[in-house]
Design an enzyme around this catalytic site. Structure first.
Site, PDB file in Angstrom:
ATOM      1  N   GLU A  90      61.852 -50.906   1.850  1.00 11.49           N
ATOM      2  CA  GLU A  90      62.176 -52.201   2.444  1.00 11.49           C
ATOM      3  C   GLU A  90      61.593 -52.313   3.863  1.00 11.49           C
ATOM      4  OE1 GLU A  90      66.337 -53.276   2.593  1.00 11.49           O
ATOM      5  OE2 GLU A  90      65.863 -55.370   2.999  1.00 11.49           O
ATOM      6  N   LYS A 142      75.879 -53.374   4.512  1.00 15.06           N
ATOM      7  CA  LYS A 142      76.359 -52.382   3.540  1.00 15.06           C
ATOM      8  C   LYS A 142      76.850 -51.135   4.265  1.00 15.06           C
ATOM      9  CE  LYS A 142      73.677 -53.925  -0.460  1.00 15.06           C
ATOM     10  NZ  LYS A 142      72.675 -54.862   0.080  1.00 15.06           N
ATOM     11  N   HIS A 183      78.234 -51.546  -1.070  1.00 12.90           N
ATOM     12  CA  HIS A 183      77.306 -52.343  -1.874  1.00 12.90           C
ATOM     13  C   HIS A 183      78.096 -53.124  -2.923  1.00 12.90           C
ATOM     14  CE1 HIS A 183      73.962 -53.718  -4.074  1.00 12.90           C
ATOM     15  NE2 HIS A 183      73.203 -52.636  -4.079  1.00 12.90           N
ATOM     16  N   HIS A 222      68.489 -55.586   2.497  1.00 10.42           N
ATOM     17  CA  HIS A 222      69.200 -55.044   1.340  1.00 10.42           C
ATOM     18  C   HIS A 222      69.828 -53.716   1.780  1.00 10.42           C
ATOM     19  CE1 HIS A 222      70.364 -54.639  -2.755  1.00 10.42           C
ATOM     20  NE2 HIS A 222      69.645 -53.550  -2.964  1.00 10.42           N
ATOM     21  N   CYS A 267      71.494 -55.679  -8.621  1.00  3.10           N
ATOM     22  CA  CYS A 267      71.879 -55.909  -7.227  1.00  3.10           C
ATOM     23  C   CYS A 267      71.258 -57.166  -6.640  1.00  3.10           C
ATOM     24  CB  CYS A 267      71.501 -54.698  -6.384  1.00  3.10           C
ATOM     25  SG  CYS A 267      71.773 -53.157  -7.251  1.00  3.10           S
ATOM     26  N   PHE A 325      68.093 -52.570  -9.363  1.00  2.00           N
ATOM     27  CA  PHE A 325      67.629 -51.623 -10.388  1.00  2.00           C
ATOM     28  C   PHE A 325      66.777 -52.349 -11.418  1.00  2.00           C
ATOM     29  CE2 PHE A 325      71.085 -48.569  -9.365  1.00  2.00           C
ATOM     30  CZ  PHE A 325      70.306 -47.423  -9.377  1.00  2.00           C
ATOM     31  N   THR A 333      70.007 -45.702   0.435  1.00  2.00           N
ATOM     32  CA  THR A 333      69.319 -44.697  -0.389  1.00  2.00           C
ATOM     33  C   THR A 333      67.979 -44.409   0.278  1.00  2.00           C
ATOM     34  OG1 THR A 333      68.193 -46.317  -1.807  1.00  2.00           O
ATOM     35  CG2 THR A 333      70.346 -45.550  -2.536  1.00  2.00           C
ATOM     36  N   THR A 387      64.059 -46.917 -12.532  1.00  2.00           N
ATOM     37  CA  THR A 387      64.875 -46.203 -11.550  1.00  2.00           C
ATOM     38  C   THR A 387      64.399 -46.365 -10.108  1.00  2.00           C
ATOM     39  OG1 THR A 387      63.589 -44.297 -12.228  1.00  2.00           O
ATOM     40  CG2 THR A 387      65.853 -44.420 -12.993  1.00  2.00           C
TER      41      THR A 387
END
Lengths: 437, 428
Positions: A338, A359, A364, A327, A187, A423, A331, A294
């Site tokens: 962030e 987003k 995304h 970003h 990303c 990721f 999630t 992850t």
């Protein structure tokens, strides 16, 4: 701003293909209106998937941008999005004509993309896989697979899945004969591409670089992979409310697709040819979390070093930043970390800086996200309007910044920060500034 | 404009290849003219036109990693396992003490290609959803029953950036981290980028690498469709013949090459062994005439290094072993060295190890670093009947001593993406 670099880099052209429009004006208008581009997935039958919605680009035809698009005949959608956005960016920069008349040195005009991987021929690949496999014994007959695959796979589209082809097509078609790169850092890819492209100009390897990214993972294996990782929102009841960055009820990101391309140019070079200067690219930094594949580092060590590094590279202080394009994936972990990282680097200034995630509206765009988000920052500075974070309803005590909730805001930003985190622990931050001469 | 005070040197090497999985065996194999190309044994290749490859038959990543790191291997495809195994070798070789360096200035820049899927991992899902008509999968079933029988972390085994990310995690490398995907030239572009990052003072130490296994049934099937692969199955070690008029096509392989590139002051301070210096880099593109882009890449790299045509011992070429590409490369090299006192000499190790995609350039760069360290140049294998349309002198037969301090490395893709680097012998 300190001037530590002899060669300054400006943006002289931009182009996009996004779920909210495939030109910059349409896209930015939709962003200011707070429109969602999310709907049921049409690219394939996703009706039974845990996530059956996404922000797709509809009605896209490469031929509306490029008359002779024969070289893209067997290309994946990534490559076609890239070509359309590149054409817009080059035309916007006044170059399509200029290049034909030899006004710029093609040998010093590079390409640096963060463009996504090709898309597997899902049906043939999985059918031949099944046909070569005996579930009762779990034996796989490789020879049978090779034979079947050779019969059913399409030569041209297989060749064009290779990761170097998108940048090759752009360079070959537009005659950009300088250095040719593509990076794929999940990303963060197109932000990283733009940052490294800036460095290619700073050190003098190029005068101009076409930089950006393109991606679509709205295909069976893409949605499968992200659903298995439980990274996607499964809010089937309310798809347009599913992408809710920084909201307490967020439950994952929503896939988008598209491309963003920019023409980066050395300032004196741009002035000399009378180019329209849209903004100045002033700062870039990239780091790795080096933590887990992850999850982000829980204290945001990579993100903090990255944001801090980009501000220093630009020679601006946090209080000079008038807008942060986050970003903001929606999630749980990303948005918390962030916010933490912005607060850590910005200190007192974090209380006042407006932060938003587009987003929430266009999903995304994975590898392409950073480029489209940087373009959004440029438009925000040019128009004096900051796009909102939509679907912001339930404040999260761990996300306590000013996220420009739900409504665009008029505000003059002179410097913007754009974050991209991927990721594997990939972090990239860019600083873009209003061009003041 | 370039910060010349920050010079890059190579202070560690790791190589995994079909001719050796440690530096010494690899180097001795190059000098002895050993070929790792053999009939594929990892799977039954009998339905493929090309049944040979530079395969690492006995590779087991567990042998390279410390016990505590081994359980991570579960989430890595073979290509990623090659990367982490090779990174451990390179770190060991560099003798860098990670507790004594600033880890936020330790970067990882890799070249990578498509990471080939391991077919059995989705075979149960495919079997549940296969429809009678060829090429049709029942997506409604896939979304429910299919997803249930695939491992949750499945996708992470195949993302191209996982090579560099897994390496950064294992070695706590928190500096700049990138993955460049330009096929055969990716690793050389990674070296150029690492050099820029070091010069702009964002890192002191970078792992520059690449890894790729193309000896995979899906990879081989796909690539057999669009690459001019050799069908010289009867005599595998003779199939790949760079610059030779008896060429038979490309031969794929697998492996990894990693270089530790370090700022010279940083290296000296920790008493590192220096293999070579990296003095210059250039890249260019030409979609129709690669010779032009190869020539320009070399000229830019040499100008940056401040090197004249007579200072260069030889060019370590890509040596693809296909007619069109060999001729482009030879013409590009010859043009860049026009006016040199002696005709430029060229060698390539492609015929020893095969085409390694994302890891080709870094495995070849490792051979350049070893040449500069040991003062010996490996000879090109299978060069028996020169192609008259390749206007370069190919080093063949047996290794020869290094006579001049500089070596130029070239790599390119058949699509026209080209790069060159200049490396120098380090005189202590």
């Amino acid at each position: 701003m300190s001037r530590k670099y002899q060669r300054r880099i400006v943006i002289t052209g931009m182009g996009v293909v996004t779920p909210l429009g495939d030109d910059i004006d349409t896209m930015f208008k939709a962003l200011l209106e707070g429109r969602s581009g999310v709907g049921p997935i049409r690219n394939f039958d996703a009706s039974t998937f845990p996530t059956n919605f996404a922000a797709e680009v509809h009605g896209f035809q490469l031929s509306s941008w490029i008359k002779d698009c024969s070289r893209w005949e067997h290309s994946g959608i990534n490559s076609k999005f890239a070509a359309a956005a590149a054409k817009q960016a080059l035309a916007n920069s006044g170059l399509i004509e200029g290049m034909n008349s030899g006004k710029v040195d093609r040998n010093r005009f590079g390409v640096y993309l963060g463009s996504g991987e090709g898309i597997h021929d899902f049906h043939n690949l999985m059918w031949e896989t099944a046909n070569s496999y005996d579930p009762s014994t779990r034996k796989f007959d490789y020879a049978k697979f090779c034979k079947g695959g050779r019969e059913s796979f399409h030569v041209g589209s297989e060749a064009d899945q290779e990761l170097h082809t998108t940048a090759m097509h752009l360079a070959a078609y537009f005659g950009l004969n300088g250095p040719n790169f593509n990076c794929l850092t999940a990303c963060a890819a197109s932000s990283q591409a733009i940052g490294e492209a800036m460095d290619l100009i700073r050190i003098g390897d190029c005068d101009m670089v076409l930089a950006g990214g393109s991606h679509s993972m709205i295909h069976p294996l893409g949605v499968t992979g992200f659903n298995l990782l439980t990274a996607l929102s499964t809010n089937k009841a309310n798809p347009q409310g599913a992408s809710r960055p920084f909201d307490k009820e967020r439950d994952g990101f929503v896939l988008g697709e598209g491309a963003g391309m920019l023409v980066l140019e050395e300032l004196e070079h741009a002035k000399k040819r009378g180019a329209n200067i849209l903004a100045e690219l002033t700062g870039y930094f990239s780091t790795a979390d080096a933590f887990r594949v992850t999850d982000s580092h829980p204290e945001g060590r990579g993100a903090i070093a990255c944001i801090d590094g980009a501000l220093k590279d630009a020679g601006v202080t946090p209080s000079q930043i008038g807008y942060v394009n986050a970003h903001g994936t929606s999630t749980q972990v990303n948005d918390r970390v962030e916010s933490l990282a912005v607060k850590h680097v910005f200190g007192e200034a974090a209380k006042h800086v407006p932060v938003s995630s587009i987003k929430s509206m266009m999903g995304h765009l994975i590898a392409a996200a950073g480029a489209v988000e940087l373009i959004t920052c440029v438009e925000a500075m040019r128009t004096g309007w900051l796009p909102p974070t939509i679907n912001y309803e339930h404040p999260d005590p761990e996300c306590d910044l000013d996220y420009i909730p739900n409504k665009a805001r008029q505000s003059k930003a002179l410097h913007c920060l754009s974050n991209s985190f991927g990721f594997g622990g990939q972090n990239t931050s860019l600083v873009v500034s209003a061009f003041t001469g | 404009m370039v910060n010349d005070s920050r010079r890059g040197v190579v202070t560690g090497l790791g190589v995994l290849s079909s001719i050796g999985s440690d530096l010494e065996t690899f180097w001795q194999g190059l000098l002895a003219g050993k070929s790792g190309i053999k009939r594929i044994g990892l799977f039954d290749p009998s339905e493929l036109p090309c049944q040979i490859a530079g395969e690492m038959t006995d590779f087991d990543a567990k042998n390279f990693l410390e016990k505590k790191d081994r359980k991570q291997l579960r989430v890595m495809a073979r290509t990623i396992q090659l990367a982490v195994a090779c990174a451990q070798s390179a770190i060991n070789n560099s003798k860098v003490d990670k507790s004594a360096i600033n880890l936020t200035r330790f970067g990882v820049i890799f070249g990578a290609g498509m990471v080939a899927m391991e077919l059995p991992e989705t075979a149960d899902a495919a079997a549940v959803c296969q429809m009678p008509e060829r090429g049709k999968i029942d997506l409604k079933l896939w979304g429910t029953k299919g997803l249930e029988v695939i491992q949750p972390l499945w996708m992470l085994r195949y993302l191209p950036n996982m090579l560099a990310c897994q390496v950064s995690i294992l070695h706590d490398a928190q500096g700049p981290n990138n993955t460049i995907t330009q096929d055969d030239v990716a690793g050389l572009l990674a070296l150029g980028e690492a050099l820029r990052i070091m010069r702009r003072d964002h890192a002191d130490l970078l792992m520059v690498g690449g890894a790729e296994s193309r000896v995979n049934p899906l990879s081989m099937t796909r690539q057999s469709l669009f690459l001019p692969l050799s069908t010289h199955n009867a005599d595998p070690s003779k199939a790949l013949r760079p610059f030779d008029s008896g060429r038979t096509g490309l031969v794929l392989g697998e492996g990894s090459g990693i270089l530790l590139v370090e700022e010279i002051g940083h290296a000296k301070k920790r008493g590192a062994e220096i293999y070579a210096e990296v003095n210059g880099f250039g890249a260019a593109f030409n979609g129709t005439d690669q010779a032009d882009a190869i020539e320009r890449s070399i000229r830019i790299a040499m100008a940056q290094a401040g090197v004249s045509v007579d200072d260069v011992d030889h060019v370590n070429a890509s040596g693809m072993g296909t007619e069109k590409e060999d001729r482009f490369e030879a013409r590009g090299i010859a043009a860049a060295f026009k006016g040199s006192k002696d005709p430029i000499e060229v060698t390539t190790i492609k015929a020893h190890v095969g085409h390694l995609g994302g890891s080709s350039a870094t495995v070849e760069l490792a051979s350049v670093a070893l040449s500069l360290r040991h003062g010996v140049v490996p000879a090109t294998l299978n060069y028996n009947s020169p192609d008259a349309s390749c206007p370069v002198r190919v080093i063949s037969g047996s290794p020869r001593p290094l006579r001049k301090p500089f070596v130029v490395k070239t790599s390119f893709t058949s699509a026209g993406q080209c790069a060159a680097a200049v490396l120098r012998r380090h005189d202590v």
